[in-house]
Motif scaffolding. Structure first.
Motif, mmCIF file in Angstrom:
data_model
loop_
_atom_site.group_PDB
_atom_site.id
_atom_site.type_symbol
_atom_site.label_atom_id
_atom_site.label_comp_id
_atom_site.label_asym_id
_atom_site.label_seq_id
_atom_site.Cartn_x
_atom_site.Cartn_y
_atom_site.Cartn_z
ATOM 1 N N UNK A 131 46.341 33.572 26.263
ATOM 2 C CA UNK A 131 45.633 34.653 27.783
ATOM 3 C C UNK A 131 44.939 35.863 26.992
ATOM 4 N N UNK A 132 44.378 36.511 27.909
ATOM 5 C CA UNK A 132 43.683 37.812 27.756
ATOM 6 C C UNK A 132 44.631 38.975 29.124
ATOM 7 N N UNK A 133 44.360 40.281 28.463
ATOM 8 C CA UNK A 133 44.822 41.072 29.950
ATOM 9 C C UNK A 133 43.099 41.578 30.286
ATOM 10 N N UNK A 134 42.288 41.724 30.614
ATOM 11 C CA UNK A 134 41.565 42.781 31.229
ATOM 12 C C UNK A 134 41.924 44.219 31.967
ATOM 13 N N UNK A 135 41.888 45.168 31.397
ATOM 14 C CA UNK A 135 41.880 46.677 32.712
ATOM 15 C C UNK A 135 41.626 47.088 33.306
ATOM 16 N N UNK A 136 41.822 47.242 34.658
ATOM 17 C CA UNK A 136 40.802 47.518 35.767
ATOM 18 C C UNK A 136 41.014 48.890 36.035
ATOM 19 N N UNK A 137 40.075 50.167 35.782
ATOM 20 C CA UNK A 137 40.559 51.218 35.704
ATOM 21 C C UNK A 137 41.082 51.726 38.085
ATOM 22 N N UNK A 138 42.112 52.425 38.024
ATOM 23 C CA UNK A 138 42.275 52.547 39.121
ATOM 24 C C UNK A 138 41.613 53.575 39.425
ATOM 25 N N UNK A 139 40.568 53.463 41.131
ATOM 26 C CA UNK A 139 39.389 54.431 41.316
ATOM 27 C C UNK A 139 39.503 55.095 42.381
#
Length: 139
Positions: A131-139
């Motif tokens: 699997x992979x981790x996709x980073x989402x930056x906080x708003x």
């Protein structure tokens, strides 16, 4: 010296093709019909659910242990099954992690998920798990 921990559930058929699991103070209904139903999760979805729960539990756990700052996470899990003999051959996952942490720290969390997740380790011993981790930056 190795220690062990026991986990328990009770399950029963409640109606034709419908069963439920009682675990702690929760009840989970599932499809136990001979064919794949459309409304309730079946055993395969429950296995994927246990795997997803393992990942999310460990994200929260590593947030405290490392410490690692995260502002939420979600995961999508796909399992592939072969017919003969019936078994899962692959499990793929994508974890969306809301964080400002640098890439090296995110990689550390991903390595720890694979190394310290009980459900993850058990399934990885039986089939290909990646699997992979996709980073989402906080708003």
């Amino acid at each position: 010296m190795s220690s062990t921990r026991a986990y328990e559930v009770d399950a029963r058929i409640t109606a034709p093709g419908v069963s439920e699991i009682a675990a702690k103070q929760s009840t989970i209904r599932f499809d136990s019909s001979p064919r794949m139903g459309d409304e309730l999760p079946g055993p395969a979805e429950l296995l994927c659910s246990a795997f997803a729960a393992c990942l999310l539990k460990n994200v929260e756990r590593f947030s405290e242990i490392l410490p690692f700052e995260q502002h939420g996470a979600s995961v999508h899990v796909t399992a592939e099954r072969q017919e003969r003999p019936p078994r899962f051959t692959t499990i793929r996952w994508t974890l969306r992690l809301v964080t400002d942490e640098p890439p090296g720290r995110v990689d550390l969390v991903q390595r720890n998920l694979a190394k310290h997740g009980t459900v993850y380790s058990t399934l990885a011993a039986a089939c290909d798990v990646s699997g992979e981790v996709m980073v989402v930056r906080p708003e």
